[in-house]
Design a protein around this motif. Structure first.
Motif, mmCIF file in Angstrom:
data_model
loop_
_atom_site.group_PDB
_atom_site.id
_atom_site.type_symbol
_atom_site.label_atom_id
_atom_site.label_comp_id
_atom_site.label_asym_id
_atom_site.label_seq_id
_atom_site.Cartn_x
_atom_site.Cartn_y
_atom_site.Cartn_z
ATOM 1 N N TRP A 7 -9.266 0.140 3.801
ATOM 2 C CA TRP A 7 -9.523 -0.355 2.450
ATOM 3 C C TRP A 7 -11.003 -0.447 2.146
ATOM 4 C CZ3 TRP A 7 -7.262 -1.080 -2.039
ATOM 5 C CH2 TRP A 7 -5.877 -0.974 -2.094
ATOM 6 N N GLN A 43 -4.932 7.971 6.891
ATOM 7 C CA GLN A 43 -5.131 6.862 5.970
ATOM 8 C C GLN A 43 -6.502 6.266 6.207
ATOM 9 O OE1 GLN A 43 -1.934 4.051 5.821
ATOM 10 N NE2 GLN A 43 -3.293 2.381 5.334
ATOM 11 N N VAL A 82 -5.678 -6.168 -5.901
ATOM 12 C CA VAL A 82 -4.651 -5.210 -5.484
ATOM 13 C C VAL A 82 -4.471 -5.276 -3.971
ATOM 14 C CG1 VAL A 82 -4.090 -2.752 -5.305
ATOM 15 C CG2 VAL A 82 -5.004 -3.668 -7.436
ATOM 16 N N TRP A 83 -5.575 -5.277 -3.252
ATOM 17 C CA TRP A 83 -5.540 -5.281 -1.792
ATOM 18 C C TRP A 83 -4.866 -6.540 -1.247
ATOM 19 C CZ3 TRP A 83 -9.663 -7.770 1.428
ATOM 20 C CH2 TRP A 83 -9.473 -7.545 2.770
ATOM 21 N N ILE A 143 3.075 -8.396 -2.710
ATOM 22 C CA ILE A 143 4.081 -7.341 -2.841
ATOM 23 C C ILE A 143 3.556 -6.254 -3.773
ATOM 24 C CG2 ILE A 143 6.062 -8.828 -2.334
ATOM 25 C CD1 ILE A 143 6.551 -9.055 -5.335
ATOM 26 N N ARG A 144 4.176 -5.100 -3.717
ATOM 27 C CA ARG A 144 3.727 -3.948 -4.485
ATOM 28 C C ARG A 144 3.705 -4.222 -5.981
ATOM 29 N NH1 ARG A 144 5.237 2.154 -3.230
ATOM 30 N NH2 ARG A 144 4.797 1.237 -1.218
ATOM 31 N N GLU A 145 4.708 -4.946 -6.484
ATOM 32 C CA GLU A 145 4.762 -5.220 -7.908
ATOM 33 C C GLU A 145 3.554 -6.043 -8.352
ATOM 34 O OE1 GLU A 145 7.450 -5.524 -5.870
ATOM 35 O OE2 GLU A 145 8.468 -3.743 -6.626
ATOM 36 N N ASP A 146 3.140 -6.995 -7.518
ATOM 37 C CA ASP A 146 1.954 -7.786 -7.841
ATOM 38 C C ASP A 146 0.694 -6.917 -7.812
ATOM 39 O OD1 ASP A 146 3.521 -10.021 -8.108
ATOM 40 O OD2 ASP A 146 3.010 -10.855 -6.140
ATOM 41 N N ALA A 147 0.641 -5.985 -6.886
ATOM 42 C CA ALA A 147 -0.508 -5.076 -6.806
ATOM 43 C C ALA A 147 -0.604 -4.238 -8.069
ATOM 44 C CB ALA A 147 -0.390 -4.181 -5.583
ATOM 45 N N LYS A 148 0.524 -3.769 -8.566
ATOM 46 C CA LYS A 148 0.520 -2.961 -9.774
ATOM 47 C C LYS A 148 0.071 -3.773 -10.985
ATOM 48 C CE LYS A 148 3.976 0.382 -8.332
ATOM 49 N NZ LYS A 148 5.303 0.942 -8.570
#
Length: 59
Positions: A20, A17, A46-47, A51-56
């Motif tokens: 960022w 990985q 995004v970074w 939560i993932r939904e907010d990043a999307k």
């Protein structure tokens, strides 16, 4: 670059990985100079998403 081969030897199956900062630099280098500030802001949202939904949603 001896780190990655050593990591693979000691911990086979470990996922690699990138940080960022390097991901963002690579992505921004693909954009025109005039679009880089807006792209940087979008990637930062995004970074920093909680939560993932907010990043999307940030993209």
């Amino acid at each position: 670059m001896g780190f990655w081969p050593a990591l693979e030897e000691i911990y086979p199956g470990t996922r690699h990985q990138r940080c960022w900062v390097h991901k963002m630099m690579n992505a921004l280098n693909c954009l025109q100079k005039s679009l880089q500030p807006k792209g940087k802001q979008a990637l930062h949202e995004v970074w920093q998403a909680a939560i993932r939904e907010d990043a999307k949603k940030g993209v």
